[in-house]
Design a protein around this motif. Structure first.
Motif, PDB file in Angstrom:
ATOM      1  N   ALA A  86       0.834  -1.212   0.000  1.00  0.00           N
ATOM      2  CA  ALA A  86       0.000   0.000   0.000  1.00  0.00           C
ATOM      3  C   ALA A  86       0.866   1.257   0.000  1.00  0.00           C
ATOM      4  CB  ALA A  86      -0.929  -0.006   1.212  1.00  0.00           C
TER       5      ALA A  86
ATOM      6  N   SER B 165       0.816   4.027  -2.954  1.00  0.00           N
ATOM      7  CA  SER B 165       0.413   5.402  -2.648  1.00  0.00           C
ATOM      8  C   SER B 165       1.464   6.418  -3.100  1.00  0.00           C
ATOM      9  CB  SER B 165       0.143   5.569  -1.147  1.00  0.00           C
ATOM     10  OG  SER B 165       1.343   5.435  -0.399  1.00  0.00           O
TER      11      SER B 165
ATOM     12  N   ALA C 128      -4.284   2.298  -3.120  1.00  0.00           N
ATOM     13  CA  ALA C 128      -3.556   1.628  -2.041  1.00  0.00           C
ATOM     14  C   ALA C 128      -4.512   1.029  -1.026  1.00  0.00           C
ATOM     15  CB  ALA C 128      -2.622   2.633  -1.360  1.00  0.00           C
TER      16      ALA C 128
ATOM     17  N   ALA D  13      -3.416  -1.273   5.061  1.00  0.00           N
ATOM     18  CA  ALA D  13      -3.179  -0.362   3.937  1.00  0.00           C
ATOM     19  C   ALA D  13      -3.174   1.090   4.400  1.00  0.00           C
ATOM     20  CB  ALA D  13      -4.254  -0.577   2.870  1.00  0.00           C
TER      21      ALA D  13
END
Length: 319
Positions: free
Chosen positions: A78, A82, A97, A221
């Protein structure tokens, strides 16, 4: 019959972990004048927020009688998404993400539900596989945030309180209320405490477990995104060993590995205990590996005491 009073008793008024938290807080406040300063206390909250967020979801999964070893890898993926997808827009990168974390949680839950394979094995495989995906996606390179708003968020405050600490505390409150006040929370205790009785009571066991795996995937996440905002970057190894710290915090908080018992307030205590120990011993200039030794001893002691209590309770019931 499902003894809901027993299953819901994880939020007892007196939890041993909070006695420990108070004791070490007093100890470190005596050892260091700076320990109880607002700046240091908020710093502890920020430092523990990453593990703390994951621990909120892990509490639900462990009350179910399951475990998720893939949370560290999910956090790393994640974080990489991102940061790596920011050229397509910051909002899209963050949503992708978070969605990836939820999807991985759903996949874990579905496999545990439909195949009947132990969650330990399923999520161990997921941990290895997802970590491999991170290295494939990043080509073993670190990513650096191109959007300053993203990296600035990790250092932002509302008044004197860091935003990351506020997010962690708000999520803790919400998850506590969901666990104690909703049907899903009651079903989570019932499924973990006695699956056969829960099934007889009409509870959809597989659906409940899958939702909880999605919850822990979401928080893993979210933790990854927020950690990336603190660093302004992500690395392929980000999140390694976080699953161990998270499980340690949840178990210290009183959640049973066998399921059916636990609380968010206890988990919060476990998270803070780890954060306070690491922070306080750092102030005392104690080498970091001693913290690991102490936590290991404490964790084993907690499990031994819990086992002894369970044995005595069983003998009492049989008598």
């Amino acid at each position: 019959m499902i003894d809901m009073k027993r299953f819901m008793s994880g939020g007892a008024a007196i939890q041993p972990i909070w006695v420990f938290v108070i004791a070490i807080t007093i100890f470190f406040s005596v050892m260091s004048d700076y320990f109880l300063s607002l700046g240091n206390l908020t710093n502890i909250l920020v430092q523990t927020s990453t593990i703390g967020l994951i621990a909120l979801g892990m509490t639900y999964v462990m009350i179910n009688g399951n475990i998720d070893l893939s949370v560290g890898a999910t956090l790393g993926l994640a974080a990489s998404l991102s940061v790596g997808l920011q050229d397509y827009g910051l909002t899209l990168a963050v949503l992708a993400a978070i969605a990836t974390g939820v999807a991985l949680g759903a996949l874990n839950g579905l496999l545990v539900w439909k195949t009947g394979v132990n969650a330990f094995i399923v999520t161990l495989g997921a941990m290895i596989g997802v970590r491999g995906l991170i290295f494939v996606y990043t080509e073993e390179q670190s990513f650096y945030a191109s959007n300053f708003a993203f990296s600035d968020f990790g250092a932002s405050t509302i008044g004197p309180i860091p935003v990351l600490a506020i997010i962690f505390l708000l999520c803790t409150l919400v998850m506590h209320l969901v666990l104690k006040k909703t049907g899903h929370g009651r079903n989570t205790f019932a499924v973990g405490g006695n699956p056969e009785a829960a099934l007889d009571a009409g509870i959809r066991i597989g659906r409940n477990m899958m939702i909880n795996f999605m919850i822990v995937g979401f928080f893993a996440a979210l933790a990854g995104v927020l950690l990336a905002t603190q660093m302004g970057a992500s690395t392929p190894n980000l999140g390694r060993d976080y699953e161990l710290w998270t499980i340690t915090a949840v178990v210290l908080g009183g959640t049973k590995l066998t399921g059916g018992y636990g609380s968010i307030t206890g988990t919060l205590g476990g998270v803070l205990a780890i954060g306070i120990l690491r922070n306080g011993m750092n102030m005392m200039q104690v080498p970091a590996f001693y913290v690991l030794v102490i936590l290991g001893v404490i964790l084993i002691s907690v499990l031994i005491i819990d086992q002894q209590i369970n044995v005595k309770s069983s003998k009492g019931v049989q008598a």
